[in-house]
Design a protein around this motif. Sequence first.
Motif, PDB file in Angstrom:
ATOM      1  N   ALA A  36       5.909  31.898  66.870  1.00 53.45           N
ATOM      2  CA  ALA A  36       6.529  32.201  65.578  1.00 53.45           C
ATOM      3  C   ALA A  36       5.418  32.516  64.578  1.00 53.45           C
ATOM      4  CB  ALA A  36       7.358  31.024  65.091  1.00 53.45           C
ATOM      5  N   VAL A  37       5.785  33.195  63.496  1.00 52.95           N
ATOM      6  CA  VAL A  37       4.788  33.619  62.510  1.00 52.95           C
ATOM      7  C   VAL A  37       5.209  33.163  61.122  1.00 52.95           C
ATOM      8  CG1 VAL A  37       3.745  35.622  61.402  1.00 52.95           C
ATOM      9  CG2 VAL A  37       4.086  35.629  63.852  1.00 52.95           C
ATOM     10  N   HIS A  38       4.266  32.560  60.413  1.00 52.16           N
ATOM     11  CA  HIS A  38       4.429  32.246  58.992  1.00 52.16           C
ATOM     12  C   HIS A  38       3.619  33.272  58.220  1.00 52.16           C
ATOM     13  CE1 HIS A  38       5.736  27.959  57.664  1.00 52.16           C
ATOM     14  NE2 HIS A  38       6.664  28.853  57.489  1.00 52.16           N
ATOM     15  N   LEU A  39       4.276  34.076  57.410  1.00 56.90           N
ATOM     16  CA  LEU A  39       3.592  35.091  56.604  1.00 56.90           C
ATOM     17  C   LEU A  39       3.557  34.611  55.170  1.00 56.90           C
ATOM     18  CD1 LEU A  39       3.957  38.846  56.755  1.00 56.90           C
ATOM     19  CD2 LEU A  39       4.501  37.758  54.613  1.00 56.90           C
ATOM     20  N   ARG A  40       2.389  34.678  54.551  1.00 60.98           N
ATOM     21  CA  ARG A  40       2.232  34.314  53.139  1.00 60.98           C
ATOM     22  C   ARG A  40       1.619  35.497  52.408  1.00 60.98           C
ATOM     23  NH1 ARG A  40       2.517  29.026  51.774  1.00 60.98           N
ATOM     24  NH2 ARG A  40       0.955  29.199  50.166  1.00 60.98           N
ATOM     25  N   PHE A  41       2.188  35.822  51.242  1.00 55.61           N
ATOM     26  CA  PHE A  41       1.725  36.960  50.451  1.00 55.61           C
ATOM     27  C   PHE A  41       1.739  36.544  48.991  1.00 55.61           C
ATOM     28  CE2 PHE A  41       2.763  40.890  48.068  1.00 55.61           C
ATOM     29  CZ  PHE A  41       1.639  41.623  48.387  1.00 55.61           C
ATOM     30  N   ASP A  42       0.565  36.557  48.363  1.00 55.18           N
ATOM     31  CA  ASP A  42       0.438  36.180  46.954  1.00 55.18           C
ATOM     32  C   ASP A  42       0.701  37.416  46.099  1.00 55.18           C
ATOM     33  OD1 ASP A  42      -0.052  34.992  44.554  1.00 55.18           O
ATOM     34  OD2 ASP A  42      -2.136  34.450  44.985  1.00 55.18           O
ATOM     35  N   ALA A  74       9.110  34.268  60.784  1.00 56.76           N
ATOM     36  CA  ALA A  74       9.726  35.136  61.787  1.00 56.76           C
ATOM     37  C   ALA A  74       9.631  34.456  63.143  1.00 56.76           C
ATOM     38  CB  ALA A  74       9.024  36.484  61.828  1.00 56.76           C
ATOM     39  N   GLN A  75      10.790  34.219  63.762  1.00 59.91           N
ATOM     40  CA  GLN A  75      10.806  33.557  65.064  1.00 59.91           C
ATOM     41  C   GLN A  75      11.966  34.046  65.926  1.00 59.91           C
ATOM     42  OE1 GLN A  75      11.218  29.372  64.420  1.00 59.91           O
ATOM     43  NE2 GLN A  75      13.250  29.538  63.562  1.00 59.91           N
ATOM     44  N   THR A  76      12.413  35.267  65.694  1.00 57.77           N
ATOM     45  CA  THR A  76      13.593  35.747  66.402  1.00 57.77           C
ATOM     46  C   THR A  76      13.296  36.150  67.838  1.00 57.77           C
ATOM     47  OG1 THR A  76      13.193  37.939  65.482  1.00 57.77           O
ATOM     48  CG2 THR A  76      14.769  36.535  64.324  1.00 57.77           C
ATOM     49  N   THR A  77      12.084  36.618  68.112  1.00 60.50           N
ATOM     50  CA  THR A  77      11.769  37.040  69.470  1.00 60.50           C
ATOM     51  C   THR A  77      10.787  36.065  70.116  1.00 60.50           C
ATOM     52  OG1 THR A  77       9.869  38.397  68.840  1.00 60.50           O
ATOM     53  CG2 THR A  77      12.037  39.442  68.770  1.00 60.50           C
ATOM     54  N   ARG A  78      10.562  36.244  71.430  1.00 62.21           N
ATOM     55  CA  ARG A  78       9.630  35.382  72.148  1.00 62.21           C
ATOM     56  C   ARG A  78       8.210  35.924  72.112  1.00 62.21           C
ATOM     57  NH1 ARG A  78      12.276  33.714  77.788  1.00 62.21           N
ATOM     58  NH2 ARG A  78      10.230  32.761  77.929  1.00 62.21           N
ATOM     59  N   SER A  79       8.029  37.122  71.568  1.00 67.33           N
ATOM     60  CA  SER A  79       6.715  37.748  71.510  1.00 67.33           C
ATOM     61  C   SER A  79       6.093  37.536  70.134  1.00 67.33           C
ATOM     62  CB  SER A  79       6.855  39.244  71.789  1.00 67.33           C
ATOM     63  OG  SER A  79       5.668  39.913  71.452  1.00 67.33           O
ATOM     64  N   GLU A  81       3.622  39.295  68.824  1.00 66.23           N
ATOM     65  CA  GLU A  81       3.428  40.594  68.175  1.00 66.23           C
ATOM     66  C   GLU A  81       4.709  41.120  67.546  1.00 66.23           C
ATOM     67  OE1 GLU A  81       0.766  42.422  67.370  1.00 66.23           O
ATOM     68  OE2 GLU A  81      -0.304  40.637  68.014  1.00 66.23           O
ATOM     69  N   LYS A  82       5.829  40.969  68.238  1.00 67.35           N
ATOM     70  CA  LYS A  82       7.109  41.431  67.677  1.00 67.35           C
ATOM     71  C   LYS A  82       7.492  40.604  66.458  1.00 67.35           C
ATOM     72  CE  LYS A  82       9.033  43.493  71.813  1.00 67.35           C
ATOM     73  NZ  LYS A  82      10.085  43.426  72.831  1.00 67.35           N
ATOM     74  N   ASN A  83       7.186  39.314  66.487  1.00 61.79           N
ATOM     75  CA  ASN A  83       7.467  38.473  65.321  1.00 61.79           C
ATOM     76  C   ASN A  83       6.577  38.868  64.141  1.00 61.79           C
ATOM     77  OD1 ASN A  83       9.576  36.941  66.323  1.00 61.79           O
ATOM     78  ND2 ASN A  83       8.212  35.439  67.253  1.00 61.79           N
ATOM     79  N   GLU A  85       5.402  41.931  63.587  1.00 58.68           N
ATOM     80  CA  GLU A  85       5.963  43.182  63.095  1.00 58.68           C
ATOM     81  C   GLU A  85       7.229  42.938  62.287  1.00 58.68           C
ATOM     82  OE1 GLU A  85       6.549  45.606  66.527  1.00 58.68           O
ATOM     83  OE2 GLU A  85       4.418  45.656  67.028  1.00 58.68           O
ATOM     84  N   ASP A  86       8.055  41.993  62.750  1.00 58.75           N
ATOM     85  CA  ASP A  86       9.300  41.665  62.048  1.00 58.75           C
ATOM     86  C   ASP A  86       8.998  41.085  60.666  1.00 58.75           C
ATOM     87  OD1 ASP A  86      12.082  41.163  61.622  1.00 58.75           O
ATOM     88  OD2 ASP A  86      11.761  39.085  62.250  1.00 58.75           O
ATOM     89  N   ALA A  87       8.031  40.182  60.591  1.00 52.60           N
ATOM     90  CA  ALA A  87       7.670  39.574  59.302  1.00 52.60           C
ATOM     91  C   ALA A  87       7.133  40.623  58.336  1.00 52.60           C
ATOM     92  CB  ALA A  87       6.649  38.466  59.521  1.00 52.60           C
ATOM     93  N   LEU A  88       6.275  41.519  58.839  1.00 52.37           N
ATOM     94  CA  LEU A  88       5.733  42.579  57.977  1.00 52.37           C
ATOM     95  C   LEU A  88       6.827  43.542  57.526  1.00 52.37           C
ATOM     96  CD1 LEU A  88       2.324  43.389  59.665  1.00 52.37           C
ATOM     97  CD2 LEU A  88       2.690  42.526  57.365  1.00 52.37           C
ATOM     98  N   ALA A  89       7.761  43.848  58.414  1.00 53.43           N
ATOM     99  CA  ALA A  89       8.859  44.745  58.041  1.00 53.43           C
ATOM    100  C   ALA A  89       9.728  44.111  56.961  1.00 53.43           C
ATOM    101  CB  ALA A  89       9.702  45.083  59.271  1.00 53.43           C
ATOM    102  N   ARG A  90       9.971  42.806  57.062  1.00 52.38           N
ATOM    103  CA  ARG A  90      10.771  42.120  56.047  1.00 52.38           C
ATOM    104  C   ARG A  90      10.043  42.061  54.714  1.00 52.38           C
ATOM    105  NH1 ARG A  90      12.344  37.230  59.855  1.00 52.38           N
ATOM    106  NH2 ARG A  90      12.369  36.039  57.952  1.00 52.38           N
ATOM    107  N   LEU A  91       8.714  41.891  54.746  1.00 48.07           N
ATOM    108  CA  LEU A  91       7.929  41.907  53.510  1.00 48.07           C
ATOM    109  C   LEU A  91       7.954  43.299  52.889  1.00 48.07           C
ATOM    110  CD1 LEU A  91       6.028  40.524  51.505  1.00 48.07           C
ATOM    111  CD2 LEU A  91       4.136  41.155  53.010  1.00 48.07           C
TER     112      LEU A  91
END
Length: 137
Positions: A36-42, A74-79, A81-83, A85-91
């Motif tokens: 899973a990925v935790h994305l933080r953006f200030d 983002a934790q929807t997929t098992r990959s 890299e895909k997580n 990409e998903d987090a960046l797309a949502r941002l």
Amino acid sequence: MTRESSPGALRESEVEMVAIRAQGAGGQNVNKVSNAVHLRFDIRASSLPDAVKTRLLGMKDRRISADGIVVIKAQTTRSLEKNREDALARLRALIAAAAAVPRPRRPTKATHGSKMRRVSGKIRRGRVKALRGRVDE
């Protein structure tokens, strides 16, 4: 990732991503693999235009903290890299929503006919309610 030509470009150096363990049922690798990925953006420290920053900070979104930091999980997929990409797309979608300039509202005036219809409906309703009183014999 970096598109310097557009004014609302997202620089990868401004985005902090940390791999964490995903929640939920896992299986054999649940305690070993961090996918899973935790994305933080200030927002305040970013290179976004000031108008976009202001609109982002004014948004009523639970992903934006009071300090102006966007946190996306983002934790929807098992990959991993895909997580990512998903987090960046949502941002990017969040920034694009803030970059869209809202059209100014042009106030309009109620027409005479609409006012008359509203008042006549109120009068009709008042008459119906007046008939609900006590019945004297």
